[in-house]
Design a protein around this motif. Sequence first.
Motif, PDB file in Angstrom:
ATOM      1  N   TYR A  83       0.806  -1.223   0.000  1.00  0.00           N
ATOM      2  CA  TYR A  83       0.000   0.000   0.000  1.00  0.00           C
ATOM      3  C   TYR A  83       0.840   1.274   0.000  1.00  0.00           C
ATOM      4  CZ  TYR A  83      -3.173   3.675   1.341  1.00  0.00           C
ATOM      5  OH  TYR A  83      -3.867   4.865   1.368  1.00  0.00           O
ATOM      6  N   PHE A  84       1.912   1.314   0.783  1.00  0.00           N
ATOM      7  CA  PHE A  84       2.710   2.540   0.915  1.00  0.00           C
ATOM      8  C   PHE A  84       3.664   2.759  -0.259  1.00  0.00           C
ATOM      9  CE2 PHE A  84       1.482   1.337   5.207  1.00  0.00           C
ATOM     10  CZ  PHE A  84       1.022   2.539   5.728  1.00  0.00           C
ATOM     11  N   LEU A  99       4.778  18.338   0.066  1.00  0.00           N
ATOM     12  CA  LEU A  99       3.499  18.574   0.718  1.00  0.00           C
ATOM     13  C   LEU A  99       2.473  17.618   0.110  1.00  0.00           C
ATOM     14  CD1 LEU A  99       4.925  21.628   0.004  1.00  0.00           C
ATOM     15  CD2 LEU A  99       3.240  22.242   1.723  1.00  0.00           C
ATOM     16  N   PHE A 100       1.971  16.711   0.920  1.00  0.00           N
ATOM     17  CA  PHE A 100       0.981  15.741   0.460  1.00  0.00           C
ATOM     18  C   PHE A 100      -0.426  16.316   0.632  1.00  0.00           C
ATOM     19  CE2 PHE A 100       4.471  12.724   0.968  1.00  0.00           C
ATOM     20  CZ  PHE A 100       4.266  11.863  -0.104  1.00  0.00           C
ATOM     21  N   ASP A 101      -1.076  16.610  -0.484  1.00  0.00           N
ATOM     22  CA  ASP A 101      -2.472  17.039  -0.480  1.00  0.00           C
ATOM     23  C   ASP A 101      -3.308  15.765  -0.457  1.00  0.00           C
ATOM     24  OD1 ASP A 101      -4.951  18.125  -0.780  1.00  0.00           O
ATOM     25  OD2 ASP A 101      -4.505  19.230  -2.624  1.00  0.00           O
ATOM     26  N   ARG A 102      -3.578  15.272   0.710  1.00  0.00           N
ATOM     27  CA  ARG A 102      -4.037  13.920   1.017  1.00  0.00           C
ATOM     28  C   ARG A 102      -2.878  12.951   0.798  1.00  0.00           C
ATOM     29  NH1 ARG A 102      -8.966  13.838   2.739  1.00  0.00           N
ATOM     30  NH2 ARG A 102     -10.595  15.227   1.949  1.00  0.00           N
ATOM     31  N   SER A 103      -2.907  11.856   1.531  1.00  0.00           N
ATOM     32  CA  SER A 103      -1.725  11.011   1.595  1.00  0.00           C
ATOM     33  C   SER A 103      -2.123   9.558   1.769  1.00  0.00           C
ATOM     34  CB  SER A 103      -0.848  11.459   2.775  1.00  0.00           C
ATOM     35  OG  SER A 103      -1.565  11.246   4.006  1.00  0.00           O
ATOM     36  N   TRP A 104      -1.230   8.804   2.397  1.00  0.00           N
ATOM     37  CA  TRP A 104      -1.522   7.403   2.684  1.00  0.00           C
ATOM     38  C   TRP A 104      -2.719   7.256   3.624  1.00  0.00           C
ATOM     39  CZ3 TRP A 104       3.353   9.638   3.209  1.00  0.00           C
ATOM     40  CH2 TRP A 104       3.694  10.099   4.489  1.00  0.00           C
ATOM     41  N   TYR A 105      -3.140   8.359   4.239  1.00  0.00           N
ATOM     42  CA  TYR A 105      -4.291   8.283   5.131  1.00  0.00           C
ATOM     43  C   TYR A 105      -5.616   8.148   4.386  1.00  0.00           C
ATOM     44  CZ  TYR A 105      -1.435   8.951   9.220  1.00  0.00           C
ATOM     45  OH  TYR A 105      -0.520   8.769  10.223  1.00  0.00           O
ATOM     46  N   ASN A 106      -5.583   8.126   3.061  1.00  0.00           N
ATOM     47  CA  ASN A 106      -6.793   7.812   2.304  1.00  0.00           C
ATOM     48  C   ASN A 106      -7.393   6.485   2.761  1.00  0.00           C
ATOM     49  OD1 ASN A 106      -7.036  10.061   0.657  1.00  0.00           O
ATOM     50  ND2 ASN A 106      -5.760   9.218  -0.953  1.00  0.00           N
ATOM     51  N   ARG A 107      -6.520   5.556   3.109  1.00  0.00           N
ATOM     52  CA  ARG A 107      -7.006   4.238   3.501  1.00  0.00           C
ATOM     53  C   ARG A 107      -7.804   4.297   4.802  1.00  0.00           C
ATOM     54  NH1 ARG A 107      -4.598  -1.053   1.519  1.00  0.00           N
ATOM     55  NH2 ARG A 107      -5.930  -0.166  -0.112  1.00  0.00           N
ATOM     56  N   ARG A 123      -7.165  -2.965   8.668  1.00  0.00           N
ATOM     57  CA  ARG A 123      -6.464  -3.309   9.910  1.00  0.00           C
ATOM     58  C   ARG A 123      -4.957  -3.348   9.695  1.00  0.00           C
ATOM     59  NH1 ARG A 123     -11.145  -6.660  10.675  1.00  0.00           N
ATOM     60  NH2 ARG A 123     -10.149  -8.375   9.532  1.00  0.00           N
ATOM     61  N   ARG A 124      -4.537  -3.836   8.531  1.00  0.00           N
ATOM     62  CA  ARG A 124      -3.109  -3.880   8.231  1.00  0.00           C
ATOM     63  C   ARG A 124      -2.538  -2.469   8.142  1.00  0.00           C
ATOM     64  NH1 ARG A 124      -3.179  -6.267   3.382  1.00  0.00           N
ATOM     65  NH2 ARG A 124      -3.764  -8.214   4.427  1.00  0.00           N
ATOM     66  N   PHE A 125      -3.316  -1.545   7.585  1.00  0.00           N
ATOM     67  CA  PHE A 125      -2.866  -0.154   7.509  1.00  0.00           C
ATOM     68  C   PHE A 125      -2.647   0.425   8.905  1.00  0.00           C
ATOM     69  CE2 PHE A 125      -3.905   4.326   7.887  1.00  0.00           C
ATOM     70  CZ  PHE A 125      -2.983   4.887   7.023  1.00  0.00           C
ATOM     71  N   LEU A 126      -3.619   0.242   9.783  1.00  0.00           N
ATOM     72  CA  LEU A 126      -3.495   0.786  11.136  1.00  0.00           C
ATOM     73  C   LEU A 126      -2.301   0.201  11.876  1.00  0.00           C
ATOM     74  CD1 LEU A 126      -7.207   0.891  12.348  1.00  0.00           C
ATOM     75  CD2 LEU A 126      -5.814   2.746  11.404  1.00  0.00           C
ATOM     76  N   GLN A 127      -1.954  -1.022  11.545  1.00  0.00           N
ATOM     77  CA  GLN A 127      -0.788  -1.651  12.177  1.00  0.00           C
ATOM     78  C   GLN A 127       0.512  -1.154  11.561  1.00  0.00           C
ATOM     79  OE1 GLN A 127      -0.395  -5.858  11.447  1.00  0.00           O
ATOM     80  NE2 GLN A 127       0.918  -6.189  13.232  1.00  0.00           N
ATOM     81  N   GLN A 128       0.546  -1.009  10.244  1.00  0.00           N
ATOM     82  CA  GLN A 128       1.790  -0.682   9.550  1.00  0.00           C
ATOM     83  C   GLN A 128       2.093   0.817   9.522  1.00  0.00           C
ATOM     84  OE1 GLN A 128       1.753  -2.388   5.623  1.00  0.00           O
ATOM     85  NE2 GLN A 128       2.022  -4.480   6.365  1.00  0.00           N
ATOM     86  N   CYS A 129       1.061   1.650   9.542  1.00  0.00           N
ATOM     87  CA  CYS A 129       1.289   3.091   9.389  1.00  0.00           C
ATOM     88  C   CYS A 129       2.225   3.666  10.449  1.00  0.00           C
ATOM     89  CB  CYS A 129      -0.047   3.835   9.385  1.00  0.00           C
ATOM     90  SG  CYS A 129       0.136   5.608   9.104  1.00  0.00           S
ATOM     91  N   PRO A 130       2.031   3.375  11.734  1.00  0.00           N
ATOM     92  CA  PRO A 130       2.985   3.899  12.722  1.00  0.00           C
ATOM     93  C   PRO A 130       4.406   3.399  12.491  1.00  0.00           C
ATOM     94  CG  PRO A 130       0.972   3.139  13.796  1.00  0.00           C
ATOM     95  CD  PRO A 130       0.902   2.668  12.383  1.00  0.00           C
ATOM     96  N   ILE A 131       4.541   2.153  12.059  1.00  0.00           N
ATOM     97  CA  ILE A 131       5.878   1.616  11.762  1.00  0.00           C
ATOM     98  C   ILE A 131       6.487   2.372  10.597  1.00  0.00           C
ATOM     99  CG2 ILE A 131       7.150  -0.443  11.047  1.00  0.00           C
ATOM    100  CD1 ILE A 131       4.914  -2.112  12.357  1.00  0.00           C
ATOM    101  N   PHE A 132       5.697   2.560   9.540  1.00  0.00           N
ATOM    102  CA  PHE A 132       6.159   3.286   8.352  1.00  0.00           C
ATOM    103  C   PHE A 132       6.629   4.686   8.723  1.00  0.00           C
ATOM    104  CE2 PHE A 132       4.808   6.159   4.814  1.00  0.00           C
ATOM    105  CZ  PHE A 132       5.768   5.765   3.875  1.00  0.00           C
ATOM    106  N   GLU A 133       5.838   5.395   9.523  1.00  0.00           N
ATOM    107  CA  GLU A 133       6.192   6.765   9.870  1.00  0.00           C
ATOM    108  C   GLU A 133       7.398   6.820  10.804  1.00  0.00           C
ATOM    109  OE1 GLU A 133       1.823   8.810   9.184  1.00  0.00           O
ATOM    110  OE2 GLU A 133       2.581   8.604  11.233  1.00  0.00           O
ATOM    111  N   HIS A 196      -4.687   5.181  16.570  1.00  0.00           N
ATOM    112  CA  HIS A 196      -3.600   4.311  16.136  1.00  0.00           C
ATOM    113  C   HIS A 196      -2.388   5.064  15.588  1.00  0.00           C
ATOM    114  CE1 HIS A 196      -6.961   1.416  16.199  1.00  0.00           C
ATOM    115  NE2 HIS A 196      -6.028   0.505  16.382  1.00  0.00           N
ATOM    116  N   THR A 197      -2.573   6.277  15.077  1.00  0.00           N
ATOM    117  CA  THR A 197      -1.478   6.927  14.342  1.00  0.00           C
ATOM    118  C   THR A 197      -0.992   8.227  14.959  1.00  0.00           C
ATOM    119  OG1 THR A 197      -3.001   8.134  12.866  1.00  0.00           O
ATOM    120  CG2 THR A 197      -2.323   5.917  12.190  1.00  0.00           C
ATOM    121  N   ASP A 198      -1.586   8.660  16.057  1.00  0.00           N
ATOM    122  CA  ASP A 198      -1.101   9.864  16.745  1.00  0.00           C
ATOM    123  C   ASP A 198       0.040   9.448  17.669  1.00  0.00           C
ATOM    124  OD1 ASP A 198      -0.868  12.473  17.558  1.00  0.00           O
ATOM    125  OD2 ASP A 198      -2.462  12.327  19.057  1.00  0.00           O
TER     126      ASP A 198
END
Length: 268
Positions: A83-84, A99-107, A123-133, A196-198
């Motif tokens: 996804y990323f 500057l991302f005008d909308r981003s990976w958070y579309n999911r 669910r995979r996004f919520l798990q992977q997004c903090p790791i990615f960032e 999950h991502t804050d």
Amino acid sequence: MVGKKKRVPRAVYETALFDLQAQLVQMQEWVRTQGTRVVVVFEGRDAAGKGSTIKRVTEYLNPRVARIVALPQPTERQRTQWYFQRYVEHLPAAGEIVLFDRSWYNRAGVERVMGFCTPDEYRRFLQQCPIFERLLVEDGILLLKYWFSVSDEEQERRFRARLEDPMRRWKLSPMDLESITRWEDYSRAKDEMFVHTDISEARWHVVESEDKRSARLNMISHLLSRIPYHEVRRPALKLPARPASTGYQRPPRDQQMYVPDYAASLLD
């Protein structure tokens, strides 16, 4: 109940905005010379003022240093990728601001609410997004995330204004209009996304955008406060003396095609 905030007068707004934009130019030069990498994520409700704020941020910046990424819907091939993956290729190199005008958070937003992803993908996004960032931050990228918040009444007012304005009607899509009927669904999706991502490495910063003028000033001021830039002294430039003519003669004008003088027709 908190009363409605007084709107910033236009003259005050324009003076403050220009001052902040001058600081953005200084910040840009620091980023360029230091080889810093900056990512700014703009998310929020439809018609919350993300696009107009990005426009003010980049108005005086060098597009070779600061660029906007606003990706279309993924292709069939991209839908089969991690996804990323399609966002990674747009990340900045040294000395760049993205500057991302909308981003990976579309999911976590529209894809979740509209059913464009499966529950497992979500669910995979919520798990992977903090790791990615965290990986981005650990690699030295300055990552800033902004959520533009607007009330349902103000959003509807802006939608109606766009419907009635032929110059801005293109900003509206059927998906935008459907967001009116799914207000609470988007609210729940945003709340879960924040849970999950804050993360401490990349906090969400909420921009109250009932008043677009205040939102732009507040967001730009905060952005500047989070980047440890300082003014970079540039070498003094001086126009050289124009050399004497060596006999060059311009070809006859009638051998070239000129655009019609539309401006002159306005004076008739």
